[in-house]
Design a protein around this motif. Sequence first.
Motif, short mmCIF file in Angstrom:
data_model
loop_
_atom_site.label_atom_id
_atom_site.label_comp_id
_atom_site.label_asym_id
_atom_site.label_seq_id
_atom_site.Cartn_x
_atom_site.Cartn_y
_atom_site.Cartn_z
N ASP A 105 93.50 39.79 4.71
CA ASP A 105 94.81 39.18 4.43
C ASP A 105 95.71 39.13 5.66
OD1 ASP A 105 94.38 38.49 1.84
OD2 ASP A 105 95.87 39.83 0.97
N ASP A 120 93.09 40.78 -4.46
CA ASP A 120 94.32 40.02 -4.70
C ASP A 120 94.88 40.32 -6.07
OD1 ASP A 120 94.46 38.80 -2.24
OD2 ASP A 120 93.33 37.04 -2.85
N ARG A 129 102.28 38.69 -1.04
CA ARG A 129 102.01 37.58 -0.12
C ARG A 129 103.22 37.31 0.78
NH1 ARG A 129 97.49 35.25 -2.94
NH2 ARG A 129 97.44 36.14 -5.04
N ASN A 151 96.72 43.63 -5.93
CA ASN A 151 98.02 43.54 -5.27
C ASN A 151 99.02 42.73 -6.08
OD1 ASN A 151 97.60 45.14 -2.97
ND2 ASN A 151 96.52 43.48 -1.95
N ASP A 152 98.54 41.70 -6.77
CA ASP A 152 99.43 40.94 -7.64
C ASP A 152 99.97 41.83 -8.76
OD1 ASP A 152 99.32 38.51 -6.31
OD2 ASP A 152 97.57 37.82 -7.42
#
Length: 243
Positions: A72, A33, A45, A36-37
Amino acid sequence: MTNTVSFGYEEVAPEEKTRRVGDVFASVASRYDLMNDAMSGGMHRLWKDRFVRRVKPQPGEQILDMAGGTGDIAFRMAAKGASITVADINPAMLEVGMGRAQQRGIDGLVWTEANAEVLQFPDRFFDAYTIAFGIRNVTDIPKALREAHRVLRRGGRFFCLEFSTTQWPGFAEVYDAYSHKLVPKLGKLLADDEDSYRYLIESIRRFPDMPTFERMIGDAGFVRTKVEPLLGGLVAIHSGWKI
């Protein structure tokens, strides 16, 4: 395939790319995460929510989520009642996904180690095939697309969410500077792994543009191919049908 393939900005032997991509994702699995952030400014998201809305998973459907190790996409689709097989070439990613599923109390997912280029599933087995932010890391992309076509039933649908090249004037330059200069430094600061983050950004730059990738999907046998650009094409949802 040619004798070499791209690993970021390098040209390497196919087996070398497979090994090195495996090392990258083994390194970032526990910080997926965070990765990807850093690469999307947290917007991944929202993109994943939109992607699953386009897939429209239905109760009773069999869906293969390829390169979906951390869950996810699978978690979102399972909530709609579909039966999800989560496949990933990297066991470290699968471990993270299974741990997250347990923490969230999500049961019923099938977790399996699989190579997108040589799937162990029978012909015409799934109603849908999804892959999110994974296709660009595959060594032989055309081969993986043909495998996706093979395992889908007639009337089955293919959906791919992937970074691409934004066509918005000005924004492309801003994101290019952010991704090349800041993301690897964030990787160093937050995960002590600058090289993996640098590869992930470079792999985006080497990925085919939207029209080229759409043609590749068609060449694999899919029809009614479509591209939905997000943020002018920074990310795109590609789709096609098997008839």
